[in-house]
Design a protein around this motif. Structure first.
Motif, PDB file in Angstrom:
ATOM      1  N   GLY A  28       0.813  -1.218   0.000  1.00 52.80           N
ATOM      2  CA  GLY A  28       0.000   0.000   0.000  1.00 52.80           C
ATOM      3  C   GLY A  28       0.839   1.256   0.000  1.00 52.80           C
ATOM      4  O   GLY A  28       1.788   1.380   0.785  1.00 52.80           O
ATOM      5  N   ALA A  29       0.498   2.193  -0.898  1.00 53.69           N
ATOM      6  CA  ALA A  29       1.230   3.470  -0.996  1.00 53.69           C
ATOM      7  C   ALA A  29       0.309   4.647  -0.705  1.00 53.69           C
ATOM      8  O   ALA A  29       0.298   5.654  -1.403  1.00 53.69           O
ATOM      9  CB  ALA A  29       1.874   3.603  -2.374  1.00 53.69           C
ATOM     10  N   PHE A  50       4.561  -2.451  -2.565  1.00 59.71           N
ATOM     11  CA  PHE A  50       3.705  -2.963  -3.633  1.00 59.71           C
ATOM     12  C   PHE A  50       2.357  -2.244  -3.543  1.00 59.71           C
ATOM     13  O   PHE A  50       1.693  -2.299  -2.496  1.00 59.71           O
ATOM     14  CB  PHE A  50       3.483  -4.469  -3.494  1.00 59.71           C
ATOM     15  N   THR A  59      -6.423   6.262  -0.357  1.00 63.73           N
ATOM     16  CA  THR A  59      -7.752   6.882  -0.300  1.00 63.73           C
ATOM     17  C   THR A  59      -7.847   8.071  -1.257  1.00 63.73           C
ATOM     18  O   THR A  59      -8.843   8.249  -1.952  1.00 63.73           O
ATOM     19  CB  THR A  59      -8.015   7.392   1.141  1.00 63.73           C
ATOM     20  N   TRP A  60      -6.786   8.875  -1.296  1.00 67.57           N
ATOM     21  CA  TRP A  60      -6.820  10.136  -2.055  1.00 67.57           C
ATOM     22  C   TRP A  60      -6.422   9.921  -3.515  1.00 67.57           C
ATOM     23  O   TRP A  60      -6.383  10.856  -4.305  1.00 67.57           O
ATOM     24  CB  TRP A  60      -5.955  11.185  -1.355  1.00 67.57           C
ATOM     25  N   ASN A  63     -10.469   7.744  -4.423  1.00 62.84           N
ATOM     26  CA  ASN A  63     -11.757   8.434  -4.214  1.00 62.84           C
ATOM     27  C   ASN A  63     -11.823   9.748  -4.988  1.00 62.84           C
ATOM     28  O   ASN A  63     -11.689  10.827  -4.422  1.00 62.84           O
ATOM     29  CB  ASN A  63     -11.999   8.673  -2.725  1.00 62.84           C
ATOM     30  N   TYR A  65     -14.442  10.847  -6.602  1.00 64.26           N
ATOM     31  CA  TYR A  65     -15.833  11.244  -6.833  1.00 64.26           C
ATOM     32  C   TYR A  65     -16.009  12.745  -6.543  1.00 64.26           C
ATOM     33  O   TYR A  65     -15.290  13.304  -5.699  1.00 64.26           O
ATOM     34  CB  TYR A  65     -16.780  10.393  -5.960  1.00 64.26           C
ATOM     35  N   SER A  72     -11.075  16.426   8.266  1.00 61.77           N
ATOM     36  CA  SER A  72      -9.948  16.861   9.119  1.00 61.77           C
ATOM     37  C   SER A  72      -9.504  18.222   8.599  1.00 61.77           C
ATOM     38  O   SER A  72      -9.521  18.444   7.381  1.00 61.77           O
ATOM     39  CB  SER A  72      -8.733  15.949   8.951  1.00 61.77           C
ATOM     40  N   TYR A  77      -3.693  17.389   9.135  1.00 64.06           N
ATOM     41  CA  TYR A  77      -3.624  16.048   8.552  1.00 64.06           C
ATOM     42  C   TYR A  77      -2.255  15.782   7.941  1.00 64.06           C
ATOM     43  O   TYR A  77      -1.775  14.656   7.948  1.00 64.06           O
ATOM     44  CB  TYR A  77      -4.708  15.926   7.477  1.00 64.06           C
ATOM     45  N   HIS A 123      -0.689  -5.817  -7.471  1.00 64.31           N
ATOM     46  CA  HIS A 123      -1.769  -6.275  -6.603  1.00 64.31           C
ATOM     47  C   HIS A 123      -1.329  -7.530  -5.849  1.00 64.31           C
ATOM     48  O   HIS A 123      -1.115  -8.586  -6.467  1.00 64.31           O
ATOM     49  CB  HIS A 123      -3.030  -6.528  -7.442  1.00 64.31           C
ATOM     50  N   LEU A 158     -10.174   1.835   5.140  1.00 61.44           N
ATOM     51  CA  LEU A 158     -11.357   2.041   4.291  1.00 61.44           C
ATOM     52  C   LEU A 158     -10.902   1.964   2.837  1.00 61.44           C
ATOM     53  O   LEU A 158     -10.918   2.951   2.106  1.00 61.44           O
ATOM     54  CB  LEU A 158     -11.990   3.412   4.596  1.00 61.44           C
ATOM     55  N   TYR A 395     -17.286   0.354   2.750  1.00 67.41           N
ATOM     56  CA  TYR A 395     -16.116  -0.520   2.766  1.00 67.41           C
ATOM     57  C   TYR A 395     -16.281  -1.698   3.721  1.00 67.41           C
ATOM     58  O   TYR A 395     -16.977  -1.593   4.719  1.00 67.41           O
ATOM     59  CB  TYR A 395     -14.892   0.301   3.210  1.00 67.41           C
ATOM     60  N   PHE A 448      -6.007  10.826  10.768  1.00 68.79           N
ATOM     61  CA  PHE A 448      -5.240   9.654  10.412  1.00 68.79           C
ATOM     62  C   PHE A 448      -3.716   9.781  10.490  1.00 68.79           C
ATOM     63  O   PHE A 448      -3.032   8.947  11.082  1.00 68.79           O
ATOM     64  CB  PHE A 448      -5.653   9.161   9.016  1.00 68.79           C
TER      65      PHE A 448
END
Ligand SMILES: Cc1cc2nc3c(=O)[nH]c(=O)nc-3n(C[C@H](O)[C@H](O)[C@H](O)COP(=O)(O)OP(=O)(O)OC[C@H]3O[C@@H](n4cnc5c(N)ncnc54)[C@H](O)[C@@H]3O)c2cc1C
Length: 544
Positions: A28-29, A50, A59-60, A63, A65, A72, A77, A123, A158, A395, A448
């Motif tokens: 995860g990055a 990876f 998340t950023w 997401n 949308y 926050s 943050y 993945h 999430l 999620y 976070f």
């Protein structure tokens, strides 16, 4: 001095195949993985990240949308570790939108030259413990493999998006997507008949952002939420100067609060002041931006009990005042859960959306969705024709991103099986039978980055300790894990987060065991517990 990665031929490799070997593999990055990479590399460890996506941000990144943004405060943050980064980056808004946060994380990744150690489109499908060699073998969907002594799952709490198993989705002839997989090229919604399923924090942001552009919007609501005005604004130059001059105080304040936000509770009980004074404070804070309305309010508003009920009544009234049609207003007023027991959405004109002629609210608790049809959605009572269907359905939180990977520990036990009745860990960080695997996505909560930075630092120090002391592995003792699991259950039963059927307790996923997925303790308590464990030579862990 950084160690070079060493490709090592393995017994089970094909002819000429060499498997890369690292000290630490991070999955995860997002904000957590990027920070972990920076901190571990700083200590001279060979590290590889990876990442399933094609870019950084987690998340950023996913997401995209319309309306996706922080609740926050932006400047609370961002990372705190680099004074240079703090001074170079100008947050544009008090509550940054997704594009700004993604830009920030790309800037950070470039500034610290992180990309050279990140493999994108990677993945991870399985992570298997090699008992004889004291290391993990990590497999990617494209067949690539790597070994590492330690694995850190920065896979997000999430990030494992969830779409309910609606019958007929395959037959839908329009366009559909989940908010957490919004197409990078965007979706043309102008003039279209759009349906949104879900009215949690994401649904609330999305619905508000698109309602004016779409031809017609049908909102399918199962649970009405307590939403409060975000009151976002651009950051003017003078405020920017003040923020940059006061980062140490901002971060100190965050470090002292339960959820690592910048707001301090009023130490008084809501019930210790007169009704007039109580209402005056409610109204004054309601006019302020962000989470201040509850996190700087009387402390017992965020505890189950009469103060919480009193504040819930205040918020319900605020909702009623904004929606013209009293029947629609009542549908939008939450009545089935306590204020604060679900993630509280902030909004910027959400309730006024329902005063628009082109918006329809459908209560799917009253008339459940029966199926998706080729032309839309059929509930028990009616059929709704749609060109675009958007799932803001959330999620499989915290454990979902872990159990979607085939993680096999000592003796071939899978983490999925082990977590079947809820996560069994020591402080969220590690699980018996899964040595050298740090499940940090299961240990962080609140504002976070404030919570993730000290956690990652702890894991880095732990890894360095294991290596410096010439051990090869670390895992919790069964007793420590059992005691922590019991603590989560017992202490968790008393807090707001376990009082509703929400993702905090896995209740949004059919068949998922009901269990608090985050720590029941405040951030300062968790930091103190981890510090004590480390100071006692990692008490509660077995080092071999
Ligand atoms: C819409 C939304 C708004 C939010 N707003 C806020 C907010 O205002 N304040 C706040 O504090 N928090 C907020 N959060 C929580 C947010 O998730 C965290 O702030 C933070 O971004 C988490 O970072 P992370 O790096 O731990 O995980 P993520 O950002 O989720 O990153 C995890 C990464 O791991 C990758 N990954 C997962 N599984 C695999 C696999 N098997 N193989 C390879 N890669 C994998 C994913 O692709 C992803 O890029 C919000 C979350 C959402 C969804």
């Amino acid at each position: 001095m950084e160690r070079a990665q060493q490709p090592v031929p393995a017994a089970d490799t094909g002819p000429g195949e060499e498997i890369e070997q690292f000290d630490v593999l991070i999955i995860g990055a997002g904000v957590t993985g990027l920070y972990a990479l920076y901190r571990l590399r700083e200590r001279g460890l060979s590290v590889r990240v990876f990442e399933a996506g094609s870019g950084v941000g987690g998340t950023w990144y996913w997401n995209r949308y319309p309306g996706a943004r922080f609740d926050s405060e932006s400047y609370t943050y961002g990372y705190s570790f680099s004074e240079e980064l703090l001074q170079e980056w100008d947050w544009q808004e008090h509550y940054a939108g997704q594009p700004e946060t993604e830009r920030y994380l790309n800037y950070m990744a470039d500034k610290f030259d992180l990309r050279r150690d990140i493999r994108f489109h990677a993945h991870v499908t399985s992570v298997v413990w090699d008992e004889g060699a004291d290391r993990w073998q990590v497999h990617l969907a494209d067949g690539h493999r790597a070994w590492a002594q330690f694995v850190i799952t920065a896979v997000g709490s999430l990030s494992a998006y969830y779409i309910p198993d609606f019958e007929g989705l395959d037959s839908f002839k329009g366009v559909w997507c989940h908010t957490g997989r919004w197409p990078a090229e965007g979706l043309d919604l102008a003039g279209k008949r759009v349906g949104v399923i879900g009215t949690g924090a994401t649904g609330v942001q999305l619905i508000t952002a698109i309602a004016k552009d779409v031809g017609h919007l049908t909102v399918f609501q199962r649970t009405a939420n307590y939403c409060a005005p975000l009151r976002n604004a651009p950051i003017d130059p003078e405020t920017q100067r003040q923020i940059k001059a006061s980062y140490p105080e901002i971060f100190k304040r965050c470090s002292e609060t339960a959820g690592s936000f910048v707001h301090q509770f009023d130490p008084r009980s809501a019930l210790d002041v007169s009704p007039e004074e109580r209402l005056e404070q409610y109204e004054r804070l309601w006019a302020e931006p962000g989470f201040k309305k509850w996190l700087a309010n009387f402390y017992d508003i965020m505890l189950p009990g009469p103060a919480n009920e009193d504040y819930a009544a205040f918020v319900r009234q605020k909702i009623r005042e904004r929606v013209k049609d009293p029947v629609v207003a009542e549908k939008l007023v939450p009545k089935d859960h306590m204020f604060g027991s679900k993630r509280l959405p902030c909004e910027s004109g959400y309730y006024e959306v329902y005063n628009q002629d082109n918006v329809l609210l459908v209560d799917v608790r009253e008339a459940p969705i029966e199926r998706i049809t080729p032309t839309g959605v059929k509930t028990r009572d009616a059929e709704y024709e749609l060109d675009v269907l958007i799932f803001a359905t959330g999620y499989d939180a915290v454990t979902g991103a872990l159990t979607r990977i085939d993680i096999r520990g000592a003796g071939g036990q899978t983490l999925k099986d082990k977590f079947v009745a809820g996560p069994r860990t020591y402080m969220g960080i590690q699980s018996v039978g899964f040595p050298n695997l740090f499940t940090i996505n299961a240990a962080s909560v609140g504002n976070f980055v404030r919570a993730a930075e000290p956690l990652v630092d702890w894991v880095r120090d732990c890894i360095c300790y294991v290596r410096d002391q010439q051990y090869t592995r670390i895992a919790p003792t069964p007793e420590a894990e059992a005691a922590w699991t019991r603590h989560v259950e017992e202490a968790g039963a008393k807090i707001l987060r376990t009082q509703a059927n929400s993702w905090f307790v896995g209740a949004n996923i059919p068949g998922k065991a009901r269990f608090l997925l985050t720590s029941p303790d405040s951030a300062p308590v968790m930091r103190a517990k981890r510090a004590e464990v480390a100071s006692k030579g990692y008490a509660g862990f077995v080092l071999q």
